[in-house]
Design a protein around this motif. Structure first.
Motif, short mmCIF file in Angstrom:
data_model
loop_
_atom_site.label_atom_id
_atom_site.label_comp_id
_atom_site.label_asym_id
_atom_site.label_seq_id
_atom_site.Cartn_x
_atom_site.Cartn_y
_atom_site.Cartn_z
N PRO A 186 -47.30 4.77 -44.94
CA PRO A 186 -47.83 4.37 -43.59
C PRO A 186 -46.33 4.86 -42.63
O PRO A 186 -45.65 5.00 -43.16
CB PRO A 186 -47.68 2.86 -43.57
N SER A 187 -46.58 4.64 -41.66
CA SER A 187 -45.58 5.06 -40.35
C SER A 187 -44.54 4.07 -40.22
O SER A 187 -44.72 3.00 -41.00
CB SER A 187 -46.18 5.19 -39.15
N ASP A 188 -43.70 4.18 -39.76
CA ASP A 188 -42.60 3.16 -39.72
C ASP A 188 -42.96 1.86 -38.81
O ASP A 188 -42.32 0.80 -39.25
CB ASP A 188 -41.17 3.92 -38.93
N ALA A 189 -44.13 1.92 -37.92
CA ALA A 189 -44.48 0.96 -37.27
C ALA A 189 -45.08 -0.06 -38.25
O ALA A 189 -44.70 -1.34 -37.69
CB ALA A 189 -45.86 1.39 -36.40
N VAL A 190 -45.37 -0.14 -39.66
CA VAL A 190 -45.99 -1.01 -40.34
C VAL A 190 -44.63 -1.76 -40.64
O VAL A 190 -44.56 -3.11 -40.70
CB VAL A 190 -46.56 -0.43 -41.63
N ALA A 191 -43.49 -1.20 -41.03
CA ALA A 191 -42.39 -1.87 -41.59
C ALA A 191 -41.56 -2.62 -40.24
O ALA A 191 -41.15 -3.69 -40.57
CB ALA A 191 -41.21 -0.81 -42.18
N VAL A 192 -41.86 -2.04 -39.29
CA VAL A 192 -41.12 -2.61 -38.06
C VAL A 192 -41.92 -3.81 -37.76
O VAL A 192 -41.35 -5.06 -37.41
CB VAL A 192 -41.17 -1.55 -36.71
N LEU A 193 -43.23 -3.99 -37.90
CA LEU A 193 -44.09 -5.26 -37.57
C LEU A 193 -44.08 -6.20 -38.53
O LEU A 193 -43.84 -7.43 -38.41
CB LEU A 193 -45.62 -4.84 -37.51
N GLU A 194 -43.63 -5.99 -39.89
CA GLU A 194 -43.51 -6.85 -41.13
C GLU A 194 -42.09 -7.38 -40.61
O GLU A 194 -42.05 -8.69 -40.83
CB GLU A 194 -43.47 -6.10 -42.32
N LYS A 195 -41.21 -6.75 -40.17
CA LYS A 195 -39.83 -7.32 -40.02
C LYS A 195 -39.91 -8.46 -38.81
O LYS A 195 -39.39 -9.54 -38.95
CB LYS A 195 -38.81 -6.23 -39.61
N ARG A 196 -40.76 -8.10 -37.84
CA ARG A 196 -40.81 -8.92 -36.67
C ARG A 196 -41.71 -10.23 -36.94
O ARG A 196 -41.04 -11.36 -36.57
CB ARG A 196 -41.58 -8.22 -35.73
N ILE A 197 -42.58 -9.98 -38.01
CA ILE A 197 -43.26 -11.22 -38.24
C ILE A 197 -42.37 -12.17 -39.12
O ILE A 197 -42.59 -13.33 -38.93
CB ILE A 197 -44.33 -10.70 -39.00
N LEU A 198 -41.76 -11.58 -39.90
CA LEU A 198 -40.80 -12.33 -40.91
C LEU A 198 -39.62 -12.98 -40.07
O LEU A 198 -39.20 -14.11 -40.41
CB LEU A 198 -40.09 -11.37 -41.97
N GLU A 199 -39.10 -12.47 -38.80
CA GLU A 199 -38.24 -13.03 -38.16
C GLU A 199 -39.01 -13.88 -37.19
O GLU A 199 -38.00 -14.32 -36.19
CB GLU A 199 -37.49 -11.67 -37.63
N HIS A 200 -40.26 -13.80 -36.91
CA HIS A 200 -40.87 -14.98 -35.83
C HIS A 200 -40.43 -14.37 -34.86
O HIS A 200 -40.02 -15.17 -33.96
CB HIS A 200 -40.54 -16.47 -36.24
N ASP A 201 -40.56 -12.94 -34.47
CA ASP A 201 -40.42 -12.50 -32.98
C ASP A 201 -40.91 -13.19 -32.10
O ASP A 201 -42.23 -13.14 -31.89
CB ASP A 201 -40.68 -10.75 -33.21
N PRO A 202 -40.62 -13.59 -30.87
CA PRO A 202 -41.13 -14.53 -29.88
C PRO A 202 -42.05 -13.51 -29.19
O PRO A 202 -43.17 -14.07 -28.78
CB PRO A 202 -39.90 -14.93 -28.96
N SER A 203 -41.94 -12.44 -29.27
CA SER A 203 -42.61 -11.44 -28.30
C SER A 203 -43.89 -11.18 -29.01
O SER A 203 -44.85 -10.66 -28.37
CB SER A 203 -42.01 -9.95 -28.26
N LEU A 204 -44.13 -11.74 -30.45
CA LEU A 204 -45.64 -11.68 -30.95
C LEU A 204 -46.26 -12.78 -30.64
O LEU A 204 -47.57 -12.78 -30.86
CB LEU A 204 -45.48 -11.40 -32.48
N ASP A 205 -45.80 -13.67 -29.85
CA ASP A 205 -46.65 -14.94 -29.67
C ASP A 205 -47.38 -14.87 -28.37
O ASP A 205 -47.10 -13.88 -27.44
CB ASP A 205 -45.36 -16.26 -29.24
N PRO A 206 -48.52 -15.67 -28.44
CA PRO A 206 -49.29 -15.36 -27.17
C PRO A 206 -48.42 -15.68 -25.91
O PRO A 206 -47.49 -16.50 -25.75
CB PRO A 206 -50.34 -16.49 -27.27
N VAL A 207 -48.54 -15.02 -24.75
CA VAL A 207 -48.03 -15.09 -23.49
C VAL A 207 -48.52 -16.33 -22.81
O VAL A 207 -49.49 -16.57 -22.22
CB VAL A 207 -48.28 -13.81 -22.40
N THR A 208 -47.56 -17.21 -22.76
CA THR A 208 -47.81 -18.60 -21.96
C THR A 208 -46.72 -18.89 -21.42
O THR A 208 -45.35 -18.82 -21.97
CB THR A 208 -48.11 -19.76 -23.15
N GLY A 209 -46.75 -19.55 -20.27
CA GLY A 209 -45.50 -20.06 -19.33
C GLY A 209 -45.03 -21.47 -19.87
O GLY A 209 -45.75 -22.28 -20.23
#
Length: 401
Positions: A233-256
């Protein structure tokens, strides 16, 4: 006129009866909508076998073509409109079928995809709505049951358009606060080697509180690609896995960030960033608002990222004559903290609020619900029709009482 699935023509909701050759003839004309097709092309579409032999034998296919064209003209006009000009015209360049705007399902789908792409950045909700409408046009393999050069070429083109549609819609779904996981899962299953769909499914799963399933989806995609195709797979898969493991806030639904919001006359700690109903939840918002307006209670249940808060904010805006929204997340882990914030938000002297709360609670774990604190709560909430508690599971029992 439909080609996304079986080829058919309907009039006033009823399907027009066509013979097999007439259906194939209609399919050929709709495979090149608005373009004239010569008699030779149509003959090859209807009778792909070589012409009769020996050469001296009469070829009856041109006459048969004219008969089928005549039958198709009659069927498309209908029994009550035979005097009207035919929409299947013979021109110097061949036969052409005239179409009204929006009459052909494949044209509606392609137009919606184009419009959605133009709106994707400035109005993603409108783009999402357009794509859902376009996807509803798809009823199966285009020109189902038919095969010819023209039909095969247009079928391939329409399948490409559908893949683009699904990829765009999956990305929008995964980006919203209330992604349709059932659709995301089905699309990914239908095309397990499509990386965009695998990424969208993982994002949607994470946003609905399923990080483990999100990681499993990405690993399953990687295994399929490696084991079945020998590809990485492309690097995008590994990048998303890392963001999920780190609980990247940008992955959360957009709420104020909002604690308390009202649509009545009382002041609020913070105004909601959006009071419009989330896409696809308009009926739910209206139902809840009507329920609260007549004084009934309701519970809105859902997991993390399912859009409960967005629905609650929209209900506040839709409730008459007013509603108060209280976030159940306490500032301090002690009973009655939420009530203090509620009273402070809807108005009144903060000192008075503190005195009443202190005298009512003190060091005890229970409070008399008929005491001065209850009177103060009732007085402060009297201008409003409803009290909406968000994240009610986080409120302590005493605050709820």
């Amino acid at each position: 006129l439909t080609v996304l699935g079986t080829v058919a023509a309907t009039r006033h909701g009823r399907e027009i009866t066509l013979r097999r050759k007439e259906t194939h003839l209609l399919a050929a004309l709709l495979a090149q909508p608005g373009r004239p097709l010569t008699a030779d092309v149509l003959i090859e579409e209807l009778w792909p076998d070589p012409p009769p032999t020996p050469p001296t034998r009469t070829d009856g296919r041109p006459n048969a073509l004219r008969v089928h064209l005549s039958h198709l003209r009659t069927a498309l006009r209908g029994p009550d409109h035979q005097a009207e000009p035919s929409r299947l015209a013979s021109t110097p360049h061949g036969y052409v079928l005239s179409l009204a705007p929006g009459e052909l399902d494949s044209a509606r789908m392609s137009t919606a995809v184009t419009q959605a792409r133009a709106l994707r950045t400035k109005d993603p909700q409108r783009a999402r709505t357009l794509l859902w409408g376009a996807d509803a046009e798809w009823r199966g393999m285009p020109f189902a049951g038919l095969d010819s050069p023209l039909v095969a070429s247009q079928r391939t083109h329409l399948e490409v358009v559908r893949r683009q549609l699904v990829a765009d819609l999956a990305d929008l779904e995964a980006s919203c606060t209330d992604p349709d996981l059932t659709r995301l899962q089905r699309w990914s299953t239908e095309d397990p080697t499509d990386e965009a769909l695998a990424l969208a499914l993982a994002r949607g799963l994470y946003r609905t509180g399923n990080p483990v399933r999100a990681l499993d989806a990405l690993r399953g995609y990687r295994d399929t690609l490696v084991e079945d195709w020998g590809l990485d797979p492309s690097d995008a898969v590994a990048v998303l896995e890392k963001r999920i493991l780190e609980h990247d806030p940008s992955l959360d639904p957009v709420t104020g960030p909002i604690q308390i919001a009202t649509n009545g006359t009382a002041p609020a700690l913070a105004a909601p960033p959006s009071t419009s109903a989330p896409p696809g939840r308009e009926d739910l918002v209206r139902q809840l608002a009507d329920t609260l307006t007549v004084g009934h209670r309701a519970a809105l249940v859902g997991g993390r990222g399912t859009g409960r808060t967005s629905v609650a904010r929209a209900v506040v805006a839709a409730t008459e004559p007013g509603a108060v929204l209280l976030d159940g997340t306490p500032d301090e882990a002690r009973p009655w903290e939420a009530v203090c914030r509620l009273l402070a938000a809807v108005g009144g002297d903060p000192e008075q609020v503190g005195q009443v709360v202190g005298s009512s609670y003190g060091s005890r774990s229970r409070v008399d619900p008929t005491g001065p604190l209850a009177d103060l709560v009732a007085a402060r909430l009297s201008p409003f029709r409803a009290l909406i508690l968000d994240d009610v599971d986080r409120l302590d029992v005493e605050s709820l009482r």
